[in-house]
Design an enzyme around this catalytic site. Structure first.
Site, PDB file in Angstrom:
ATOM      1  N   HIS A  81       0.823  -1.208   0.000  1.00 60.38           N
ATOM      2  CA  HIS A  81       0.000   0.000   0.000  1.00 60.38           C
ATOM      3  C   HIS A  81       0.862   1.265   0.000  1.00 60.38           C
ATOM      4  CE1 HIS A  81       0.341   0.009   4.551  1.00 60.38           C
ATOM      5  NE2 HIS A  81       0.306   1.311   4.350  1.00 60.38           N
ATOM      6  N   ASP A 126      -0.035  -7.503   1.333  1.00 57.52           N
ATOM      7  CA  ASP A 126       0.462  -6.127   1.435  1.00 57.52           C
ATOM      8  C   ASP A 126       1.988  -6.141   1.603  1.00 57.52           C
ATOM      9  OD1 ASP A 126       0.554  -3.401   1.645  1.00 57.52           O
ATOM     10  OD2 ASP A 126      -0.344  -3.287   3.639  1.00 57.52           O
ATOM     11  N   SER A 221       3.725   3.009   8.150  1.00 50.62           N
ATOM     12  CA  SER A 221       3.442   1.972   7.175  1.00 50.62           C
ATOM     13  C   SER A 221       4.714   1.409   6.544  1.00 50.62           C
ATOM     14  CB  SER A 221       2.558   2.527   6.055  1.00 50.62           C
ATOM     15  OG  SER A 221       1.233   2.647   6.454  1.00 50.62           O
TER      16      SER A 221
END
Length: 271
Positions: A81, A126, A221
């Site tokens: 992502h 992911d 992230s």
């Protein structure tokens, strides 16, 4: 050493309906957050030599920030992502202060390898790789090892691990200038499944409960979750709750052991 498995209060699951996961880089945060990685502590120089900061660009003026980890002389591991929609990325190595790296590399889209089955809806798969120019290792810039093949079915429940990153301090702030860490005990996947549902949570996830609001926040992230005892990366920061960083909700990470073949096939790295 493996610790006693976390006992999670059942009320977490009962207090909320099943939620859609939110990429950690997009999670809302409260204005009272203390410590970037929430409720963490500042990293000392050289404590996390494998972490890199990543600034992505989409080529149209848009940019966003993530973390990643060095897994080889020419490879960085991060979340899909983070790479999704990127045309290039600037990688900063070897610093605790984000704006004072030892050096940087700019990598173009052709050297960004995003998992072909990544889902923007569920955030499954992911994971991405970034091919980089050769990097020499030393005390401030070094790789983290991946799990060994013999550990591919180890769920690591109850193990202690280190999470690190430059996540935001409030809704009104940018990412932190200083690297922060937090010590996390890995929870049973059922904790996250109760909150997000079995469609979202798969065996390829690592779950962390956050009863003390310790965990990742916006800007973290793609960052690494690394076991204390053996310095091996077992997770990649992926998603959390739309209720925010301080909601005591569990967070999901990509389980590295689920992608050892994929990583090996693209990089040749295996243990």
């Amino acid at each position: 050493m493996k610790a006693v498995v976390v006992v999670v209060i059942a009320g977490i699951a009962l207090a909320a309906a099943l939620e859609q996961p939110v990429p950690v880089k997009d999670m809302p945060v409260g204005k009272s957050v203390n410590g970037r990685i929430t409720m963490g502590y500042p990293a000392t120089e050289g404590k996390v030599p494998y972490i890199v900061s990543l600034v992505f660009s989409n080529g149209n003026g848009g940019s966003w920030f993530c973390g990643g980890s060095i897994i080889g002389h020419t490879w960085v591991l991060t979340a899909a992502h983070c790479t999704n929609g990127a045309s290039s990325v600037t990688i900063a190595y070897g610093s605790v202060r984000r704006h004072q790296p030892q050096f940087t590399h700019v990598v173009q889209q052709n050297d960004i390898l995003q998992h072909e089955a990544y889902s923007t809806k569920t955030l499954n798969n992911d994971i991405s790789l970034i091919r980089t120019p050769h990097v020499d290792f030393w005390s401030l810039v070094d790789k983290v090892e991946l799990p060994r093949y013999e550990d591919r079915y180890n769920n690591y429940y109850g193990w202690w691990a280190l999470l690190s990153g430059w996540g935001k301090t409030s809704d009104d702030s940018g990412v932190s200038d200083y690297l922060n860490c937090v010590d996390i005990q890995i929870a049973d996947n059922s904790v996250c499944e109760s909150y997000y549902g079995s469609t979202t949570i798969t065996p390829n996830h690592v779950c962390i409960a956050t009863p003390e609001n310790k965990g990742s926040c916006s800007g973290d992230s793609g960052g690494p979750l690394v076991l204390h005892d053996v310095n091996r990366q077992v997770g990649i920061v992926s998603f959390g709750s739309s209720a925010g960083c301080l909601s005591n909700s569990p967070k999901g990470l990509t389980r590295v052991t689920g992608y050892l073949d994929w990583i090996r096939d693209h990089t040749g790295i295996s243990y």
